[in-house]
Design an enzyme around this catalytic site. Sequence first.
Site, mmCIF file in Angstrom:
data_model
loop_
_atom_site.group_PDB
_atom_site.id
_atom_site.type_symbol
_atom_site.label_atom_id
_atom_site.label_comp_id
_atom_site.label_asym_id
_atom_site.label_seq_id
_atom_site.Cartn_x
_atom_site.Cartn_y
_atom_site.Cartn_z
ATOM 1 N N HIS A 137 0.828 -1.206 0.000
ATOM 2 C CA HIS A 137 0.000 0.000 0.000
ATOM 3 C C HIS A 137 0.866 1.260 0.000
ATOM 4 O O HIS A 137 1.807 1.370 0.791
ATOM 5 C CB HIS A 137 -0.928 0.007 1.221
ATOM 6 C CG HIS A 137 -1.956 -1.065 1.200
ATOM 7 N ND1 HIS A 137 -3.256 -0.856 0.796
ATOM 8 C CD2 HIS A 137 -1.875 -2.385 1.518
ATOM 9 C CE1 HIS A 137 -3.931 -1.988 0.872
ATOM 10 N NE2 HIS A 137 -3.115 -2.936 1.307
ATOM 11 N N HIS A 191 -2.121 -3.914 8.656
ATOM 12 C CA HIS A 191 -1.155 -2.951 8.119
ATOM 13 C C HIS A 191 -0.884 -1.890 9.178
ATOM 14 O O HIS A 191 -1.130 -0.698 8.991
ATOM 15 C CB HIS A 191 -1.649 -2.364 6.801
ATOM 16 C CG HIS A 191 -1.641 -3.369 5.688
ATOM 17 N ND1 HIS A 191 -0.462 -3.888 5.171
ATOM 18 C CD2 HIS A 191 -2.650 -3.978 5.028
ATOM 19 C CE1 HIS A 191 -0.766 -4.759 4.226
ATOM 20 N NE2 HIS A 191 -2.081 -4.847 4.126
ATOM 21 N N ASP A 244 -0.850 -20.243 1.923
ATOM 22 C CA ASP A 244 -0.122 -20.685 0.728
ATOM 23 C C ASP A 244 1.264 -21.222 1.049
ATOM 24 O O ASP A 244 1.975 -21.692 0.153
ATOM 25 C CB ASP A 244 -0.037 -19.552 -0.297
ATOM 26 C CG ASP A 244 0.714 -18.325 0.212
ATOM 27 O OD1 ASP A 244 1.163 -18.334 1.374
ATOM 28 O OD2 ASP A 244 0.840 -17.353 -0.559
ATOM 29 N N GLY A 245 1.679 -21.160 2.319
ATOM 30 C CA GLY A 245 3.009 -21.635 2.697
ATOM 31 C C GLY A 245 4.107 -20.636 2.421
ATOM 32 O O GLY A 245 5.260 -20.883 2.790
ATOM 33 N N HIS A 247 3.300 -16.832 2.541
ATOM 34 C CA HIS A 247 2.999 -15.700 3.416
ATOM 35 C C HIS A 247 3.181 -16.054 4.886
ATOM 36 O O HIS A 247 3.548 -15.187 5.685
ATOM 37 C CB HIS A 247 1.557 -15.229 3.185
ATOM 38 C CG HIS A 247 1.385 -14.374 1.979
ATOM 39 N ND1 HIS A 247 1.389 -14.884 0.699
ATOM 40 C CD2 HIS A 247 1.212 -13.030 1.853
ATOM 41 C CE1 HIS A 247 1.216 -13.890 -0.162
ATOM 42 N NE2 HIS A 247 1.112 -12.756 0.515
ATOM 43 N N ASP A 269 -6.523 -13.287 -0.557
ATOM 44 C CA ASP A 269 -5.836 -12.005 -0.781
ATOM 45 C C ASP A 269 -5.277 -11.985 -2.205
ATOM 46 O O ASP A 269 -4.236 -11.389 -2.478
ATOM 47 C CB ASP A 269 -4.719 -11.791 0.247
ATOM 48 C CG ASP A 269 -4.195 -10.361 0.274
ATOM 49 O OD1 ASP A 269 -4.934 -9.449 -0.131
ATOM 50 O OD2 ASP A 269 -3.032 -10.160 0.678
ATOM 51 N N LEU A 302 6.295 -9.222 -0.210
ATOM 52 C CA LEU A 302 5.165 -9.939 -0.794
ATOM 53 C C LEU A 302 4.069 -8.953 -1.177
ATOM 54 O O LEU A 302 3.818 -7.979 -0.466
ATOM 55 C CB LEU A 302 4.624 -10.972 0.197
ATOM 56 C CG LEU A 302 5.540 -12.177 0.469
ATOM 57 C CD1 LEU A 302 5.050 -12.959 1.677
ATOM 58 C CD2 LEU A 302 5.623 -13.077 -0.748
ATOM 59 N N ALA A 303 3.427 -9.210 -2.304
ATOM 60 C CA ALA A 303 2.406 -8.295 -2.835
ATOM 61 C C ALA A 303 1.166 -9.081 -3.216
ATOM 62 O O ALA A 303 1.000 -9.490 -4.362
ATOM 63 C CB ALA A 303 2.951 -7.530 -4.034
#
EC number: 3.5.1.-
Length: 377
Positions: A137, A191, A244-245, A247, A269, A302-303
Site C-alpha cells: 500500500h 497494516h 499458501d506456505g 505468506h 488475498d 510480498l504483494a
Amino acid sequence: MTHVLRARRLLTEEGWLDDHQLRIADGVIAAIEPIPVSVTERDAELLCPAYIDTHVHGGAGVDVMDDAPDVLDKLAMHKAREGVGSWLPTTVTAPLSTIHAALKRIAQRCQRGGPGAQVLGSYLEGPYFTPQNKGAHPPELFRELEIAELDQLIAVSQHTLRVVALAPEKEGALQAIRHLKQQNVRVMLGHSAATWQQTRAAFDAGADGLVHCYNGMTGLHHREPGMVGAGLTDKRAWLELIADGHHVHPAAMSLCCCCAKERIVLITDAMQAAGMPDGRYTLCGEEVQMHGGVVRTASGGLAGSTLSVDAAVRNMVELTGVTPAEAIHMASLHPARMLGVDGVLGSLKPGKRASVVALDSGLHVQQIWIQGQLASF
C-alpha cells in the site's frame, strides 16, 4: 423447481453423513436425507458448502480497481472455478475518488447479479493504515479516520460495504470502530504497528479480527505479544489466514490452529496474477513481479497472493494436519459467521441457500452450484 444432489459423503456443521442427498427447491436446501437403498448413482464423492472468499483483489488478469464493465463478472467466474460461491471484492489504498468509483461498481454488481460467484458486498483495505507495515500500500495515500468520510464511503457503496480494515493505533480509531459497528460494518485490524494493548482496546471497541494474520502487523514476541499475540489469544477475534506456505510458515499456520482453530477464516488475498503465468503485473498502481507463483514488489516484499481457496483448504490439511472437515469450515462456515450471513450461507442445512461444491477425495473442485444452479466454467 426441485432437484436432488447425491453424494458418497456430505458435510454438515456437525460432520460427515455417508450416502446422503440434498433436496433443493427454488435455490434453497429443502432437506438432507439418506439416499434410498435402490439408488446407486452418486453426483459427487463429497458435497460441501461452497467456499466464501472474503478478501479478493483480483485474478484472471484483472483487478477489482479496474474501471471496465466486465471485471467483476470475470472475477466471479474465476472464483467459481475454485469452489467459491460468494465473495467480497476488495479495494486497495488509492485516491478517494478511485475508491468511491470501485465501491459504486461493486454495489451495482450486487444489485444486478451476474455469472459466477455471488458478490456479497465490498471490503475496504486502505487507506486507513500506518506506514511501518504498509505492505504494497502506498503510504503517501494513507488518510486519517474521520466519521464523515466513513459515512460517505458507506453511502457511496449503497450500504453494500461489509468490511473496513484499519490500523488501531491511528487517532480516532476506537471511535471509528464503534461507529462502523453501529452501521453493521465489520472491522478488521491490519497494516499496523499496534501494540498488544492497542489491539486489545480495538477488540474491546468492537473490532472483529485481524487482516491476514501475521502479515502486515506486529509479530509475536514473548515480552511484547503484539497484534499477532492479541489475535491468537482473544476469543472474539476472527483471524484471516493466507494458507499458501509463503505468506505464513507452516509452523505458524499450525500455531494458529492450536490457538484459534474455530476462528480461522481462510482467504486468498489474491491479486490480478492469480490463475495467470509468471510475469509483470500491477498492484496498488505499482509494478510487481510474479515468479514461481509468488508475487513481490521491487523491494522484495510480498504483494498479494495467487492462491485459490481450494488450494488453501488442501494446504491446511497437508501442512497443519487439520481434518478436511475443519479446513472446509475455515473456508465456508467461519467466513459466513464472521460476516453475519451464516443464517443463509456457510453450511449445508435446510433453509439455507443451495451454495454447494462437489469435491473429489483429494479435495479438488469438480462442480459448483450457486443458489441451486450448476455453474458452467
